[in-house]
Design a protein around this motif. Structure first.
Motif: not given
Length: 515
Positions: A433-456
């Motif tokens: 999993a990787v967490a990123l800060g993405v520009r958000d008008e209300r929050l300044g930055q919002a937390v967004h997550m990219l995730v890879r699940f175990v196969g199958g």
């Protein structure tokens, strides 16, 4: 304490410390005893010296992980030259930049790699020679005796990798390399009986130190270029490997693979750097390799290695970076240079003789990162101000918080991506999993997550479980606003998750999703 107070020898003396009857190299690269390693180092150094380059000239190597790649760091130093190892995974544009920036006088590479370069990619006067020429040099002839280089003489330039901007070359002295080797051999308790599987690039400070620290202890290095986790497992079994070093993405692959019980039992020592393991991955490694000592470590190319956590403390402090390694002084400082109180976040500042000499041909960036040591330092001199935020507890153990430039600032809160990622990776089914800060008008930055699940597994159900688990583990302000499931993460040439590329590729799409 001064560098002159610490015994240091030129790095090309290292093979002489080994046990001559033992193997220095083994595996697909071929087998060399320490006596043979010394002879080949001497002959390759003589071949390099035969070009007549001025002392301190740069010689680059862009070769597969074999004998030439292993010997070049020693031979170039013995010839009075500066070694510039190039990661074999790099492409023409990146290699051309490294050659031009370093002002290389010689490139040793495979014929196929040389063929990818245009004549203009070589600096003026730079010669390119294939590995066949080097192989001839190693077959016979007079060799050079060990050098008498000064401890602070430049021995290598290691270029850091990155997705954007130009790679920068970190200047390492004989003392940097020597003390890094003996320090790691000491705290890992390496012996002449150890067999180390070298899966990391030798152009990576962590990878090159596997060579040097193992040889400092008289142990055997088994270089391996691998494609899959199965390749690593086969090599461990075939070569009776006792020690394996990796970065978190590699450990994720290895714990997902099937290990024969007898093969897993061969490993006595696992070392990690290049990112925190986290509780979930520590637990998986402990389960798969219960008899192996686990060494979480923290390092940066500008000072090689800063901290390690002794195996006896891992279960009680699985998220800790540990304490300073031998020959390193680690301070946690406020912006004004004063030392923080216990549990107060501050910048990790590395002082002492492992500090590099700055960035090659880049005084501006050198001045940003290499600054006078804090007043509290026992070493003084120049220190590396890492840009990493850490905490020190009452026992002196350090915990990584995050890079200052990677912290997510959301609704007035400073959020560590590492903390969010570890919460996700503790949930069954989450591989990475990787967490990123993405520009958000209300929050300044919002937390967004990219995730890879175990196969199958059912990814829709797994995503629901992930959201539910995160709501239990995290306060509301740290909850990801968006979760994107991906099949695989891009990697840097050193095997780490390429966070810069992820931010570039997913930032715009995420901002649209949160509009």
């Amino acid at each position: 304490m001064r560098l002159s107070d610490i015994p240091v020898r030129p790095i090309d003396h290292l093979p002489q410390m080994g046990a001559p009857a033992h193997g220095a190299l083994a595996g697909r690269a071929g087998r060399l005893t320490f006596a043979e390693l010394e002879s080949e180092t001497a002959r390759l150094a003589a071949w390099l010296a035969g070009f007549g380059f001025a002392a301190g000239s740069r010689v680059a190597s862009w070769v597969a992980k074999g004998q030439v790649a292993a010997i070049m760091p020693l031979a170039a130093a013995r010839a009075g030259l500066v070694h510039v190892p190039v990661n074999p995974l790099l492409k023409r544009a990146q290699v051309a930049h490294i050659l031009a920036d370093s002002g290389a006088s010689l490139l040793v590479a495979t014929a196929s790699r040389i063929a990818t370069l245009d004549p203009a990619d070589l600096p003026a006067g730079c010669e390119a020679h294939g590995e066949a020429d080097v192989a001839c040099a190693l077959t016979g002839g007079e060799g050079l005796p060990p050098s008498d280089a000064a401890p602070d003489a430049l021995a290598a330039i290691l270029y850091t990798s990155g997705s954007t901007g130009r790679p920068k070359g970190v200047m390492l002295s004989h003392a940097n390399l020597w003390l890094g080797a003996v320090a790691v051999a000491d705290y890992l308790r390496l012996t002449s009986e150890d067999r180390v599987l070298a899966v990391l690039p030798f152009s990576f400070d962590y990878g090159q130190n596997q060579l040097l620290s193992t040889w400092a202890a008289g142990g055997t290095v088994v270089p391996l270029d691998y494609l899959t986790a199965r390749d690593v497992i086969k090599a461990v079994a075939a070569e009776r490997i006792t020690t394996l070093a990796g970065v978190p993405p590699l450990w994720v692959q290895l714990v997902e693979a099937e290990w024969p019980t007898e093969t897993a039992a061969m490993l006595q020592r696992l070392t990690n750097s290049g990112g925190a393991l986290g509780r979930a991955l520590v637990r998986k490694l402990r389960t798969l390799f219960p008899q192996a000592d686990l060494y979480p470590m923290y390092g940066l190319t500008e000072a090689f290695r800063s901290t390690y956590l002794p195996p006896a403390l891992v279960d009680a402090h699985p998220e800790s970076m540990g304490r300073a390694i031998p020959h390193a002084e680690i301070l946690v400082c406020r912006p004004d240079g004063s030392v923080t109180d216990d549990d107060e976040p501050g910048e990790l500042v590395h002082c002492g003789p492992l500090v590099a000499q700055g960035y090659w041909n880049d005084p501006e960036r050198t001045a940003e990162r290499f600054r006078p040591a804090p007043a509290a330092s026992q070493y003084g001199g120049m220190a590396v101000w890492s840009g990493d935020t850490v905490r020190r507890d009452a026992e002196g153990l350090l915990t990584f918080v995050g890079r200052d430039d990677a912290m997510i600032k959301s609704a007035g809160n400073r959020i560590s991506p590492t903390e969010v990622e570890e919460a996700a990776q503790a949930i069954p089914g989450v591989a990475e999993a990787v967490a990123l800060g993405v520009r958000d008008e209300r929050l300044g930055q919002a937390v967004h997550m990219l995730v890879r699940f175990v196969g199958g597994i059912d990814t829709d159900a797994a995503e629901d479980e992930l959201r539910a688990g995160l709501r239990i583990a995290l306060p509301n302000f740290m909850m990801p606003k968006e979760i994107i499931v991906i099949d695989s993460f891009p990697r840097t040439p050193n095997g780490k998750i390429d966070r810069v590329l992820l931010a570039h590729n997913y930032g715009a799409a995420m901002m649209e999703a949160s509009a």
